[in-house]
Design a protein around this motif. Structure first.
Motif, short mmCIF file in Angstrom:
data_model
loop_
_atom_site.label_atom_id
_atom_site.label_comp_id
_atom_site.label_asym_id
_atom_site.label_seq_id
_atom_site.Cartn_x
_atom_site.Cartn_y
_atom_site.Cartn_z
N PRO A 91 0.83 -1.21 0.00
CA PRO A 91 0.00 0.00 0.00
C PRO A 91 0.86 1.26 0.00
O PRO A 91 1.98 1.25 0.49
CB PRO A 91 -0.81 -0.11 1.30
CG PRO A 91 -0.21 -1.19 2.09
CD PRO A 91 0.68 -2.00 1.20
N ILE A 92 0.32 2.30 -0.55
CA ILE A 92 1.03 3.58 -0.63
C ILE A 92 1.12 4.20 0.77
O ILE A 92 0.23 3.99 1.60
CB ILE A 92 0.31 4.51 -1.64
CG1 ILE A 92 1.17 5.70 -2.00
CG2 ILE A 92 -1.04 4.93 -1.13
CD1 ILE A 92 0.65 6.46 -3.19
N THR A 93 2.18 4.94 1.02
CA THR A 93 2.34 5.55 2.35
C THR A 93 1.46 6.78 2.49
O THR A 93 1.06 7.40 1.51
CB THR A 93 3.81 5.98 2.59
OG1 THR A 93 4.14 7.02 1.67
CG2 THR A 93 4.77 4.81 2.44
N GLU A 94 1.19 7.16 3.72
CA GLU A 94 0.35 8.32 4.01
C GLU A 94 0.96 9.59 3.42
O GLU A 94 0.27 10.42 2.84
CB GLU A 94 0.15 8.47 5.52
CG GLU A 94 -0.81 9.55 5.90
CD GLU A 94 -1.20 9.53 7.37
OE1 GLU A 94 -1.93 10.45 7.77
OE2 GLU A 94 -0.78 8.62 8.09
N ASP A 95 2.29 9.75 3.57
CA ASP A 95 2.97 10.95 3.05
C ASP A 95 2.81 11.07 1.55
O ASP A 95 2.52 12.15 1.03
CB ASP A 95 4.47 10.92 3.39
CG ASP A 95 4.74 11.13 4.87
OD1 ASP A 95 3.81 11.56 5.59
OD2 ASP A 95 5.87 10.86 5.30
N LEU A 96 3.00 9.98 0.84
CA LEU A 96 2.90 9.99 -0.62
C LEU A 96 1.47 10.28 -1.07
O LEU A 96 1.24 11.05 -2.01
CB LEU A 96 3.37 8.65 -1.18
CG LEU A 96 3.93 8.63 -2.58
CD1 LEU A 96 5.01 9.68 -2.76
CD2 LEU A 96 4.49 7.26 -2.90
N LEU A 97 0.51 9.71 -0.38
CA LEU A 97 -0.89 9.95 -0.70
C LEU A 97 -1.25 11.41 -0.46
O LEU A 97 -1.92 12.03 -1.29
CB LEU A 97 -1.74 9.03 0.18
CG LEU A 97 -3.15 8.73 -0.25
CD1 LEU A 97 -3.25 8.31 -1.70
CD2 LEU A 97 -3.75 7.66 0.64
N LEU A 98 -0.79 11.96 0.64
CA LEU A 98 -1.04 13.36 0.95
C LEU A 98 -0.42 14.27 -0.12
O LEU A 98 -1.04 15.23 -0.57
CB LEU A 98 -0.50 13.70 2.34
CG LEU A 98 -0.96 15.00 2.95
CD1 LEU A 98 -2.47 15.12 2.97
CD2 LEU A 98 -0.41 15.12 4.37
N GLN A 99 0.80 13.94 -0.54
CA GLN A 99 1.46 14.73 -1.58
C GLN A 99 0.65 14.72 -2.87
O GLN A 99 0.55 15.74 -3.56
CB GLN A 99 2.86 14.18 -1.87
CG GLN A 99 3.89 14.48 -0.79
CD GLN A 99 5.22 13.79 -1.07
OE1 GLN A 99 5.48 13.32 -2.17
NE2 GLN A 99 6.05 13.72 -0.05
N MET A 156 -8.07 8.17 6.84
CA MET A 156 -9.02 7.05 6.77
C MET A 156 -8.53 5.96 5.82
O MET A 156 -8.79 4.78 6.04
CB MET A 156 -10.38 7.54 6.23
CG MET A 156 -11.26 8.16 7.23
SD MET A 156 -12.87 8.72 6.55
CE MET A 156 -13.07 7.96 4.96
N MET A 157 -7.87 6.36 4.74
CA MET A 157 -7.49 5.40 3.69
C MET A 157 -6.25 4.60 4.00
O MET A 157 -6.07 3.52 3.46
CB MET A 157 -7.25 6.15 2.37
CG MET A 157 -8.50 6.68 1.78
SD MET A 157 -8.33 7.34 0.10
CE MET A 157 -6.68 7.75 -0.13
N VAL A 158 -5.38 5.11 4.85
CA VAL A 158 -4.08 4.48 5.06
C VAL A 158 -4.25 3.21 5.90
O VAL A 158 -4.99 3.17 6.86
CB VAL A 158 -3.10 5.45 5.74
CG1 VAL A 158 -1.81 4.77 6.12
CG2 VAL A 158 -2.83 6.62 4.83
N ILE A 159 -3.51 2.20 5.49
CA ILE A 159 -3.52 0.91 6.18
C ILE A 159 -2.25 0.83 7.00
O ILE A 159 -1.16 1.10 6.52
CB ILE A 159 -3.56 -0.25 5.16
CG1 ILE A 159 -4.89 -0.22 4.44
CG2 ILE A 159 -3.31 -1.58 5.84
CD1 ILE A 159 -4.96 -1.16 3.27
#
Length: 163
Positions: A91-99, A156-159
């Protein structure tokens, strides 16, 4: 040295059990086969999140020479074991998703409007279907303001990847 070999065998045994348990949930006929359309769900339940192209590649590798609409466990097990052991499709990391959301938020508002997000998600990259978009908006949209506060949505999305 025996401890390393025992440890490796224990890990492999645990991986095989996880795969078998996930597969068995969808083996409705109890004949060690599942409908090919269930493979994506099985793979995601194992903590892997391939793109549609990657998923198709896994299915192609696990299918019999003559695709019949079902995947047999003995073909799926080695393919999925390799995927899990190589830690593919993480899964993608929270930081990358936020970016990613911040790139879309060009005015730096801290939110995206539903129409904006829909445009990006249905016209760019691997497009969402209407159904996927509706599902995402139902989880992400603040109904009072009609916007997606993406920092909250990302949380919410981050695992939690504690595997």
């Amino acid at each position: 040295m025996a401890d390393d070999k025992d440890n490796a065998e224990a890990i492999l045994s645990e991986v095989h059990k996880k795969i078998s348990d996930a597969f068995d949930l969808f083996d409705h006929e109890f004949n060690k086969t599942v409908d090919v359309r269930e493979i994506g769900t099985i793979i995601r339940s194992l903590g892997c999140f391939p793109s549609e192209v990657e998923l198709h590649d896994v299915i192609t590798e696990a299918e019999d020479e003559e695709p019949m609409g079902y995947i047999r466990f003995e073909r799926f097990l080695p393919v999925m074991t390799r995927v899990l052991m190589e830690r593919k499709f993480r899964p993608i990391t929270e930081d990358l998703l936020l970016q990613a959301f911040e790139v879309l938020d060009q005015q730096n508002k801290g939110y995206l409007e539903a129409e904006e997000l829909t445009k990006y998600m249905t016209l760019e990259g691997e497009p969402f279907t209407q159904e996927e978009m509706e599902e995402m908006l139902s989880a992400a949209l603040d109904p009072e303001k009609n916007v997606i506060a993406y920092k909250d949505f990302v949380s919410m999305m981050v695992i939690d990847d504690a595997q």
